[in-house]
Design an enzyme around this catalytic site. Sequence first.
Site, PDB file in Angstrom:
ATOM      1  N   TYR A 154       0.726  -1.312  -0.050  1.00  0.00           N
ATOM      2  CA  TYR A 154       0.173   0.079  -0.019  1.00  0.00           C
ATOM      3  C   TYR A 154       0.984   1.117   0.078  1.00  0.00           C
ATOM      4  O   TYR A 154       0.585   2.232  -0.771  1.00  0.00           O
ATOM      5  CB  TYR A 154      -0.922   0.126   1.121  1.00  0.00           C
ATOM      6  CG  TYR A 154      -1.828   1.073   1.336  1.00  0.00           C
ATOM      7  CD1 TYR A 154      -3.174   1.421   0.516  1.00  0.00           C
ATOM      8  CD2 TYR A 154      -1.546   2.190   2.217  1.00  0.00           C
ATOM      9  CE1 TYR A 154      -3.761   2.265   0.549  1.00  0.00           C
ATOM     10  CE2 TYR A 154      -2.256   3.202   2.329  1.00  0.00           C
ATOM     11  CZ  TYR A 154      -3.357   3.308   1.506  1.00  0.00           C
ATOM     12  OH  TYR A 154      -4.305   4.282   1.606  1.00  0.00           O
ATOM     13  N   ALA A 156       3.974   1.634  -1.116  1.00  0.00           N
ATOM     14  CA  ALA A 156       4.500   1.824  -2.250  1.00  0.00           C
ATOM     15  C   ALA A 156       3.635   2.271  -3.345  1.00  0.00           C
ATOM     16  O   ALA A 156       4.130   3.041  -4.152  1.00  0.00           O
ATOM     17  CB  ALA A 156       5.004   0.307  -2.638  1.00  0.00           C
ATOM     18  N   LYS A 158       0.867   4.111  -2.980  1.00  0.00           N
ATOM     19  CA  LYS A 158       0.602   5.293  -2.587  1.00  0.00           C
ATOM     20  C   LYS A 158       1.862   6.426  -3.160  1.00  0.00           C
ATOM     21  O   LYS A 158       1.605   7.352  -3.561  1.00  0.00           O
ATOM     22  CB  LYS A 158       0.181   5.624  -1.487  1.00  0.00           C
ATOM     23  CG  LYS A 158      -1.253   4.928  -1.265  1.00  0.00           C
ATOM     24  CD  LYS A 158      -2.162   5.466  -2.212  1.00  0.00           C
ATOM     25  CE  LYS A 158      -3.759   4.932  -1.819  1.00  0.00           C
ATOM     26  NZ  LYS A 158      -4.849   5.407  -3.049  1.00  0.00           N
TER      27      LYS A 158
END
Length: 248
Positions: A154, A156, A158
Amino acid sequence: MNTLSLQGRTALVTGAATGIGRAIALLFAQAGARVVVNHLRQADAAQAVVQAITHAGGDALAIDADVGRSTEVQRLVADAGEVHILVNNAGIIQEKPFLDTTDDDWDRMLTTDLKAVFLTSRAVLPGMVARGGGVIVNMASDLGILGRENYAPYCAAKAGVIGLTRSLAREFAPHGIRVNAIAPGPVNTAMVSLEHMSPEWMEKELAIPQHRVAEPEEIAATALFLASDLSRFYCGQVLGPNGGSVMP
């Protein structure tokens, strides 16, 4: 005069059946936009959003499409018509130790939270370039800046959204297109409820200066600002309605 009005514009909001996306769709409609409510197999919830908009005198339609699949994105954009504003909001989250993370976990997260932003942006940008203007608002996260143990895919994804936002902003600003991102802190949605997250997660999320989670409408307000003419000089920025979790 610059205003928050979106009158005469069509806004495509991905993942708009619930949560932040729903709040954005409703607020954009109040500002005068025609809203395309994208969802994935949430027909009842999406139709409820459309009905709320139309009952208030607005214009909206719901389109079921998986924004992680190129062919479905092409159909979504074709069915949406002329898109002046794109909000890349669709996303998922998973709490899992890194060493337990599978290839499927990684691929699912990166597809939904990052690849979808690439696919939808690529689909709407030719029309925006041809018209000489447009707006893209990408939903990132404070965890894309901070990082968090047990959320590697997550975080990575975002962080990738933030990098993609800045790249697109530089490339398409000369065409009159504004690309910016929002990196919210904790938000009161079903996706991040205690039903799906551990008490340890909630404890960390509340360890911010405001000691609370945001309501979806508070994030939607930032999206409306970025979609409106009031933000005409914002380019490649990451706005943080986060309760103080990140203070650049």
